[in-house]
Design a protein around this motif. Sequence first.
Motif, PDB file in Angstrom:
ATOM      1  N   VAL A   1     -60.789  31.492  -0.009  1.00  6.44           N
ATOM      2  CA  VAL A   1     -61.100  31.448   1.421  1.00  6.44           C
ATOM      3  C   VAL A   1     -62.143  32.506   1.768  1.00  6.44           C
ATOM      4  O   VAL A   1     -63.138  32.234   2.454  1.00  6.44           O
ATOM      5  CB  VAL A   1     -59.831  31.646   2.267  1.00  6.44           C
ATOM      6  N   SER A   2     -61.932  33.734   1.283  1.00 10.31           N
ATOM      7  CA  SER A   2     -62.873  34.824   1.568  1.00 10.31           C
ATOM      8  C   SER A   2     -64.259  34.502   1.033  1.00 10.31           C
ATOM      9  O   SER A   2     -65.278  34.761   1.698  1.00 10.31           O
ATOM     10  CB  SER A   2     -62.363  36.132   0.953  1.00 10.31           C
ATOM     11  N   GLN A   3     -64.315  33.921  -0.161  1.00 10.96           N
ATOM     12  CA  GLN A   3     -65.604  33.580  -0.762  1.00 10.96           C
ATOM     13  C   GLN A   3     -66.345  32.544   0.069  1.00 10.96           C
ATOM     14  O   GLN A   3     -67.544  32.675   0.346  1.00 10.96           O
ATOM     15  CB  GLN A   3     -65.391  33.059  -2.178  1.00 10.96           C
ATOM     16  N   GLN A   4     -65.631  31.500   0.511  1.00 10.66           N
ATOM     17  CA  GLN A   4     -66.270  30.445   1.299  1.00 10.66           C
ATOM     18  C   GLN A   4     -66.735  30.976   2.659  1.00 10.66           C
ATOM     19  O   GLN A   4     -67.802  30.594   3.148  1.00 10.66           O
ATOM     20  CB  GLN A   4     -65.311  29.273   1.491  1.00 10.66           C
ATOM     21  N   LEU A   5     -65.961  31.860   3.256  1.00 11.56           N
ATOM     22  CA  LEU A   5     -66.371  32.429   4.539  1.00 11.56           C
ATOM     23  C   LEU A   5     -67.563  33.361   4.371  1.00 11.56           C
ATOM     24  O   LEU A   5     -68.430  33.435   5.253  1.00 11.56           O
ATOM     25  CB  LEU A   5     -65.194  33.168   5.181  1.00 11.56           C
ATOM     26  N   SER A   6     -67.642  34.055   3.242  1.00 11.94           N
ATOM     27  CA  SER A   6     -68.808  34.910   2.965  1.00 11.94           C
ATOM     28  C   SER A   6     -70.071  34.067   2.807  1.00 11.94           C
ATOM     29  O   SER A   6     -71.148  34.429   3.300  1.00 11.94           O
ATOM     30  CB  SER A   6     -68.571  35.736   1.702  1.00 11.94           C
ATOM     31  N   ILE A   7     -69.939  32.930   2.123  1.00  8.07           N
ATOM     32  CA  ILE A   7     -71.080  32.016   1.978  1.00  8.07           C
ATOM     33  C   ILE A   7     -71.512  31.502   3.343  1.00  8.07           C
ATOM     34  O   ILE A   7     -72.712  31.421   3.649  1.00  8.07           O
ATOM     35  CB  ILE A   7     -70.716  30.845   1.043  1.00  8.07           C
ATOM     36  N   LEU A   8     -70.533  31.154   4.203  1.00 11.26           N
ATOM     37  CA  LEU A   8     -70.857  30.668   5.543  1.00 11.26           C
ATOM     38  C   LEU A   8     -71.593  31.735   6.339  1.00 11.26           C
ATOM     39  O   LEU A   8     -72.560  31.427   7.065  1.00 11.26           O
ATOM     40  CB  LEU A   8     -69.576  30.246   6.271  1.00 11.26           C
ATOM     41  N   GLU A   9     -71.182  32.984   6.219  1.00 12.76           N
ATOM     42  CA  GLU A   9     -71.880  34.065   6.911  1.00 12.76           C
ATOM     43  C   GLU A   9     -73.341  34.137   6.488  1.00 12.76           C
ATOM     44  O   GLU A   9     -74.238  34.320   7.323  1.00 12.76           O
ATOM     45  CB  GLU A   9     -71.189  35.409   6.632  1.00 12.76           C
ATOM     46  N   ARG A  10     -73.587  33.984   5.180  1.00  8.99           N
ATOM     47  CA  ARG A  10     -74.972  34.032   4.694  1.00  8.99           C
ATOM     48  C   ARG A  10     -75.776  32.842   5.216  1.00  8.99           C
ATOM     49  O   ARG A  10     -76.943  32.976   5.575  1.00  8.99           O
ATOM     50  CB  ARG A  10     -74.995  34.065   3.160  1.00  8.99           C
ATOM     51  N   GLU A  11     -75.120  31.663   5.270  1.00  8.79           N
ATOM     52  CA  GLU A  11     -75.798  30.475   5.793  1.00  8.79           C
ATOM     53  C   GLU A  11     -76.144  30.643   7.273  1.00  8.79           C
ATOM     54  O   GLU A  11     -77.221  30.244   7.717  1.00  8.79           O
ATOM     55  CB  GLU A  11     -74.910  29.247   5.608  1.00  8.79           C
ATOM     56  N   VAL A  12     -75.225  31.223   8.019  1.00 11.37           N
ATOM     57  CA  VAL A  12     -75.422  31.390   9.457  1.00 11.37           C
ATOM     58  C   VAL A  12     -76.416  32.509   9.742  1.00 11.37           C
ATOM     59  O   VAL A  12     -77.183  32.457  10.711  1.00 11.37           O
ATOM     60  CB  VAL A  12     -74.074  31.670  10.148  1.00 11.37           C
ATOM     61  N   GLY A  13     -76.401  33.539   8.878  1.00  9.03           N
ATOM     62  CA  GLY A  13     -77.275  34.681   9.095  1.00  9.03           C
ATOM     63  C   GLY A  13     -76.778  35.609  10.173  1.00  9.03           C
ATOM     64  O   GLY A  13     -77.555  36.329  10.808  1.00  9.03           O
ATOM     65  N   ALA A  14     -75.463  35.593  10.395  1.00 12.52           N
ATOM     66  CA  ALA A  14     -74.861  36.471  11.408  1.00 12.52           C
ATOM     67  C   ALA A  14     -73.457  36.844  10.957  1.00 12.52           C
ATOM     68  O   ALA A  14     -72.801  36.096  10.235  1.00 12.52           O
ATOM     69  CB  ALA A  14     -74.816  35.784  12.765  1.00 12.52           C
ATOM     70  N   GLU A  15     -73.015  38.017  11.393  1.00 11.06           N
ATOM     71  CA  GLU A  15     -71.674  38.466  11.065  1.00 11.06           C
ATOM     72  C   GLU A  15     -70.651  37.606  11.807  1.00 11.06           C
ATOM     73  O   GLU A  15     -70.791  37.351  13.013  1.00 11.06           O
ATOM     74  CB  GLU A  15     -71.514  39.936  11.453  1.00 11.06           C
ATOM     75  N   LEU A  16     -69.638  37.120  11.087  1.00 16.06           N
ATOM     76  CA  LEU A  16     -68.640  36.236  11.681  1.00 16.06           C
ATOM     77  C   LEU A  16     -67.287  36.909  11.856  1.00 16.06           C
ATOM     78  O   LEU A  16     -66.525  36.527  12.746  1.00 16.06           O
ATOM     79  CB  LEU A  16     -68.464  34.983  10.820  1.00 16.06           C
ATOM     80  N   LEU A  17     -66.980  37.897  11.006  1.00 18.13           N
ATOM     81  CA  LEU A  17     -65.658  38.507  11.017  1.00 18.13           C
ATOM     82  C   LEU A  17     -65.789  40.026  11.023  1.00 18.13           C
ATOM     83  O   LEU A  17     -66.643  40.596  10.351  1.00 18.13           O
ATOM     84  CB  LEU A  17     -64.861  38.062   9.790  1.00 18.13           C
ATOM     85  N   LEU A  18     -64.907  40.663  11.777  1.00 23.18           N
ATOM     86  CA  LEU A  18     -64.861  42.119  11.842  1.00 23.18           C
ATOM     87  C   LEU A  18     -63.466  42.592  11.489  1.00 23.18           C
ATOM     88  O   LEU A  18     -62.467  41.962  11.866  1.00 23.18           O
ATOM     89  CB  LEU A  18     -65.222  42.614  13.243  1.00 23.18           C
ATOM     90  N   ARG A  19     -63.377  43.683  10.767  1.00 21.11           N
ATOM     91  CA  ARG A  19     -62.086  44.283  10.447  1.00 21.11           C
ATOM     92  C   ARG A  19     -61.500  44.934  11.685  1.00 21.11           C
ATOM     93  O   ARG A  19     -62.182  45.628  12.430  1.00 21.11           O
ATOM     94  CB  ARG A  19     -62.241  45.338   9.350  1.00 21.11           C
ATOM     95  N   ASP A  20     -60.200  44.697  11.896  1.00 20.76           N
ATOM     96  CA  ASP A  20     -59.468  45.331  12.991  1.00 20.76           C
ATOM     97  C   ASP A  20     -58.141  45.791  12.424  1.00 20.76           C
ATOM     98  O   ASP A  20     -57.148  45.064  12.444  1.00 20.76           O
ATOM     99  CB  ASP A  20     -59.270  44.349  14.142  1.00 20.76           C
ATOM    100  N   GLY A  21     -58.131  47.028  11.904  1.00 23.52           N
ATOM    101  CA  GLY A  21     -56.958  47.492  11.169  1.00 23.52           C
ATOM    102  C   GLY A  21     -56.823  46.689   9.893  1.00 23.52           C
ATOM    103  O   GLY A  21     -57.743  46.604   9.085  1.00 23.52           O
ATOM    104  N   ARG A  22     -55.666  46.032   9.727  1.00 21.16           N
ATOM    105  CA  ARG A  22     -55.447  45.197   8.556  1.00 21.16           C
ATOM    106  C   ARG A  22     -55.860  43.743   8.784  1.00 21.16           C
ATOM    107  O   ARG A  22     -55.812  42.936   7.864  1.00 21.16           O
ATOM    108  CB  ARG A  22     -53.969  45.238   8.145  1.00 21.16           C
ATOM    109  N   GLY A  23     -56.221  43.422  10.018  1.00 16.41           N
ATOM    110  CA  GLY A  23     -56.558  42.044  10.335  1.00 16.41           C
ATOM    111  C   GLY A  23     -58.047  41.840  10.518  1.00 16.41           C
ATOM    112  O   GLY A  23     -58.872  42.735  10.283  1.00 16.41           O
ATOM    113  N   LEU A  24     -58.394  40.613  10.933  1.00 10.66           N
ATOM    114  CA  LEU A  24     -59.766  40.232  11.180  1.00 10.66           C
ATOM    115  C   LEU A  24     -59.879  39.672  12.589  1.00 10.66           C
ATOM    116  O   LEU A  24     -58.961  39.015  13.077  1.00 10.66           O
ATOM    117  CB  LEU A  24     -60.224  39.164  10.176  1.00 10.66           C
TER     118      LEU A  24
END
Length: 304
Positions: free
Chosen positions: A33-56
């Motif tokens: 899941v993390s890998q696919q979301l990282s690829i999506l971020e690169r495709e979009v060219g924008a940050e999609l997820l931010l760390r908030d403590g232990r969550g996103l």
Amino acid sequence: MYEVRRLRLLRDLSVHGTVAATAAACSLTPSAVSQQLSILEREVGAELLLRDGRGLVLTEAARVLVRHTERILAELEQAKAAVSALTSSVSGVLRLSAFATAAGTLVPDALAECRVRHPDLRIRLAERETPEALGTLKSGGVDVALVHEYNLLAGVTDPGVTVIPLGTEPLFVALPKESVLEPNADGELALPELRGEQWVAPKSDMALRDTLERACGLAGFVPDLAYTCDDYTVILALVRAGLGVSLVPRLAVEAVAAEVRLYPVVEPRLTRTVFAAVRAGSAEVPSVAALLAALRRAAESILG
């Protein structure tokens, strides 16, 4: 071009809240899941997820993508329905999720009808309560989910889900037969009269727990939760033994032989509405439409 599979994962993450929960719902590993979301971020060219403590948390760009993804997925479901409608055959495997009291009342009649009318349709049933059922539905784990909402609480509002009302049932207060409390002329019991009683409450159905506590608050008291249990056979047995009173939906009474006194509740009046939920755009898929029709007829015969 964005891949629908990755967009769906982002949408599922917005539903389930964590990578681990999303992975479990989608039958993937967290690393996948993390890998696919990282690829999506690169495709979009924008940050999609931010760390908030232990969550996103999702960024504004991610929330925009999720809103568009809901529409894309609904269009794909509509396309599937349109193609499926080209054949008159109702067949294949359909996955149904139902909360416990619906699984014991509405579902058997609906499945029996589908077996007679559509012998080539195979329906698989799993028991899930509303929050889990909705998440599983959106992730594609089931095709139809029976869910419910209580009139004192916020309802189901999700752009990725279409809900079809099947009926509204009253909530009853269950009393031991020897109780001295008496209903009004309409056969109803006012909640303020139950001040000072001990309550037998559901353990996992937090919506019903919240309804009980909110209703009692409106009636001017805090309920004394003496016992908690998820099995309505046990709940009503405790009431029958004089150990407390309970708030129960009508379908629970239909599913369990109750040797207790039952009265609709007023001041405030309490109800539960039962819905069939499907992914937006999928209601016209022939197999889904066939099951929805059977569920409507079963609900009409039981809930009126």
